[in-house]
Design an enzyme around this catalytic site. Sequence first.
Site, PDB file in Angstrom:
ATOM      1  N   LYS A  26      -0.042  23.471   8.571  1.00 41.12           N
ATOM      2  CA  LYS A  26      -1.055  23.353   7.511  1.00 41.12           C
ATOM      3  C   LYS A  26      -2.197  24.324   7.727  1.00 41.12           C
ATOM      4  O   LYS A  26      -2.717  24.913   6.797  1.00 41.12           O
ATOM      5  CB  LYS A  26      -1.600  21.925   7.467  1.00 41.12           C
TER       6      LYS A  26
ATOM      7  N   LYS B 193       5.202  29.441  13.133  1.00 39.77           N
ATOM      8  CA  LYS B 193       5.684  28.097  12.866  1.00 39.77           C
ATOM      9  C   LYS B 193       4.970  27.508  11.645  1.00 39.77           C
ATOM     10  O   LYS B 193       3.778  27.786  11.445  1.00 39.77           O
ATOM     11  CB  LYS B 193       5.385  27.242  14.115  1.00 39.77           C
TER      12      LYS B 193
ATOM     13  N   LYS C  77      -8.180  27.149  24.147  1.00 38.87           N
ATOM     14  CA  LYS C  77      -9.447  26.851  23.446  1.00 38.87           C
ATOM     15  C   LYS C  77     -10.628  27.471  24.187  1.00 38.87           C
ATOM     16  O   LYS C  77     -11.529  28.020  23.555  1.00 38.87           O
ATOM     17  CB  LYS C  77      -9.660  25.339  23.352  1.00 38.87           C
TER      18      LYS C  77
END
Length: 328
Positions: A198, A195, A111
Amino acid sequence: MSRIFSGIQPSGALHIGNYLGAVENWVELQHKYDSFFCIVDYHAITVPYEPADLVARTRDMAVSLLAAGIDPSKSSLFVQSMVPEHTELAWILNTVTPLGELERQTQFKEKTAKDESILAGILNYPVLQAADILLYKADLVPVGEDQVQHLELSREVSRRWNAKFDSNSAEGFFPEPKPLLTPTRRIMGLDGQAKMSKSLGNTIDLLEEPAQIWEKLRPAMTDPARKRREDPGTPEVCNIYSLHRAFSPPDLVETVAVNCRTAGWGCIDCKKALAQSMENDLAPIRERAKEITANPKMVAAALDAGAGKARGVAQATMKEVKQKMGLA
Ligand code: SF4
């Protein structure tokens, strides 16, 4: 009976990746272990979100879990924020966790590499994860092999707290949680590139209707070597074959492999067979979900009962933790 803890994000309805990768195992494990399954909404607020959307995603996740077979009479299913002791213990564990260990966590490094402005919650996320597990003194955490390292910080935090505040006991107040290795499957998305997730838009939801599932399966990535129907393929490189192994009976999986290698059928035939296998498995789950959705009181009652049991354990843990630390 050994105790297990596992958490899942309130990401709305389950998709088949997190069903096959985790929840299908939970349904088995709840018969063998004292099981705590938690929808981790405190974790979900470390990224920007809309409150009303979070409510809906949390509810949809609860419906999915119940429909998939989590049985409130066997396991404690609850929402994290219904048990405030999670954040109370997280604060306490922050005081025995070196900053350097948190800065070394892969998720934090990824991040910070991408974003200039990072919220402190992202840094402290693994401490809350440790609190989730230690609050229930869970012996085991169901994980796939690729997630074993995520548990290491919880084990380290447990050792540090025990050394500082419970050094006279041979066993240690907090057990060091161990991984319960489960035969998880890593399900790739329909694009065959990453993978199933959503956020990547490459999922099939557990509760989707057959026509919606077919709309997604029809264009899904297959073995790129099969450009024409006559080209033989390699099932092991094809995501459709992986899904057959998850949903189809063994004799059909064998037929898929043979027909693929010998170009005995086209990919569209293979996908039609998969759609049927999925329908056989998913139709009962979808029907249960419709019944559960029509009865929101039943969902609320299941979560309340789970939270009640969780709070009982959590409050007992916190009482002892505070005594040992000289807190009021
Ligand atoms: Fe994949 Fe089936 Fe096509 Fe083989 S026949 S490449 S397993 S979709």
